[in-house]
Design an enzyme around this catalytic site. Structure first.
Site, short mmCIF file in Angstrom:
data_model
loop_
_atom_site.label_atom_id
_atom_site.label_comp_id
_atom_site.label_asym_id
_atom_site.label_seq_id
_atom_site.Cartn_x
_atom_site.Cartn_y
_atom_site.Cartn_z
CB CYS A 178 -0.75 -5.13 -10.30
SG CYS A 178 1.03 -4.96 -10.30
CB CYS A 179 -2.38 -2.58 -5.89
SG CYS A 179 -1.70 -1.09 -6.63
CB CYS B 219 5.08 0.86 -8.81
SG CYS B 219 4.84 -0.14 -7.35
CB CYS C 244 1.50 2.91 -11.34
SG CYS C 244 1.18 1.24 -11.87
CB CYS D 204 -1.99 0.91 -3.57
SG CYS D 204 -1.53 1.22 -1.88
S1 SF4 Z 1 1.40 0.70 -8.12
FE1 SF4 Z 1 1.35 -0.23 -10.18
S2 SF4 Z 1 3.14 -1.61 -10.35
FE2 SF4 Z 1 2.85 -1.02 -8.17
S3 SF4 Z 1 1.71 -2.70 -7.34
FE3 SF4 Z 1 0.19 -1.15 -7.94
S4 SF4 Z 1 -0.38 -1.60 -10.08
FE4 SF4 Z 1 1.46 -2.81 -9.56
#
Ligand code: SF4
Length: 423
Positions: free
Chosen positions: A130-131, A212, A215, A238
């Protein structure tokens, strides 16, 4: 004393440059954060420096310094699509309060979101990926535009950041500037009060490090301020900050991309399959077809994005009912003379109407690519240097006559001449 002056990043890292960074680190008092930023913006990297800000709990301090040095410095905000509404409001508040004139939001590619995170829950099952699609990948082209960038990282934040210097040389030969490296939590609060800076609306509610929304959680008294990030997961960064002279950071953009897709070499989310990988937790790998068949139920129950690897001699017909499970299908071309992969690609396109990524891997050379494209292959993993250059310079041979027509649109040579040209 003549101050060290560094030219914007050239291609190769060298010792002199590394020594220059060491010298820079010795030039400033630990707390002379504005001095570090001013020197970086005016002497080290004039016109070649950008700021990446999360507009989180302590971002106001660094952004205030930016407004003091040059409010038109480019400030990039990673708009991941997962921020708190309060953070988006805070972006506007700080822009206006500090008079920043060059704040730019960077968004993830909509095609990546549609492909890898259509439900918006990838953070839960696979936060690294996701990151990667929401932060690392969108930031890459920006880092390539500048010789250096400024971060708000501080030594006290995590053990991993405990040796952070003011200046770092990244392994792709760029400079990272950390003006707040030596700031403590108390210094940040003091600076904020001294300059009457607006506080992030969530700070008073116990959020100390804000990223985010899914998280980020509240931290309790005495906890590491970043303990609320990715709570419960063995994840601290991240991915965009890893690179830094052997201590923290690793290359941001030094990676040589080999995946050619949609007209460019891009970061490849998929890795090679490793023997022994658990079928129920594998992700972003091309599973060899026989391995998939041997453990089909486990792979089908696996929630992560998966690809399929087809080598000559294997039949996609054996997995025809499962093709929709794969985000990408890799076809191996072991040698220039081996044409079996073309038939596999045609089956996928013509019989099964497979609409995901079909990539060629192995011996992928310049002359083959137009033919591969005709068969429905839309991505190419290319190691061969002359082929890489031909792709970048748009010098691929054109196939004008089709003796063996492909698909529904091509017409064989000798029948209707005006239709023989490739479009
Ligand atoms: S911090 Fe969480 S929601 Fe944001 S990009 Fe990374 S995994 Fe995704």
């Amino acid at each position: 004393m003549a101050l060290p002056k560094l030219a914007p990043a050239p291609a190769a890292q060298d010792k002199l440059r590394a020594l220059g960074i060491l010298a820079l680190n010795g030039m400033f008092d630990e707390m002379d954060a504005v001095g570090v930023l001013r020197y970086a913006a005016t002497e080290v990297l004039p016109g070649d420096l950008a700021i990446v800000s999360s507009f989180g709990a302590d971002s106001a301090v660094l952004l205030h310094m930016v407004s003091q040095v040059d409010p038109s410095l480019p400030v990039y905000f990673l708009e991941t699509g997962k921020h708190f509404a309060e953070t988006l409001d805070y972006v506007e508040t700080l822009k206006q309060h500090l008079g920043l004139t060059n704040v730019v939001a960077i968004h993830p590619a909509s095609s990546d979101i549609a492909r890898f995170d259509p439900q918006g829950d990838l953070w839960e099952t696979d936060p690294d990926s996701c990151c990667f699609i929401r932060k690392t990948e969108p930031l890459e082209p920006v880092t390539e535009m500048f010789g250096g960038w400024v971060t708000g990282r501080k030594r006290y934040q995590t053990k991993e950041r405990g040796v952070l210097p003011h200046f770092e040389l990244t392994s792709d030969d760029r400079i990272k500037v950390n003006p707040l490296a030596y700031f403590s939590d108390a210094d940040v609060i003091e600076y904020r009060q001294q300059h009457n800076l607006p506080e992030h609306p969530l700070y008073a509610r116990g959020y100390r490090s804000i990223g985010c929304a899914p998280c980020t959680s509240i931290v309790s008294e005495g906890e590491d301020p970043r303990a609320g990030r990715w709570r419960g997961l063995n994840k601290k960064e991240c991915g965009i900050h890893y690179d830094f002279n052997g201590a923290i950071a690793k290359p941001m953009t030094a990676v040589r991309h080999t995946l050619w897709k949609d007209g460019a070499f891009i970061a490849d989310p998929f890795k090679a399959w490793e023997e022994g990988t658990d079928p129920s937790t594998a992700r972003y790998v091309h599973v060899p077809l026989q391995v998939f068949l041997a453990d089909r139920d486990a792979f089908l129950a696996n929630p992560h994005p998966l690809g399929l690897l087809v080598t000559p001699g294997e039949k996609v017909e054996d997995v025809e009912n499962d093709l929709g499970r794969f985000a990408s299908i890799a076809i191996r071309f072991p040698a220039f003379t081996d044409g079996r992969g073309y038939s596999t690609a045609r089956l996928l396109a013509e019989r099964y109407r497979y609409s995901g990524e079909v990539r060629a891997i192995g011996d992928v050379l310049q002359d083959q690519i137009p033919l591969m494209r005709r068969c429905g292959i839309n991505a190419f993993v290319v190691e061969h240097e002359p082929t890489r250059r031909a792709l970048i310079e748009n010098r691929l041979p054109e196939v004008a006559l089709f003796y063996q027509p492909v698909g529904l649109t091509e017409v064989p040579a000798g029948t209707r001449p005006f239709l023989r040209r490739a479009h």
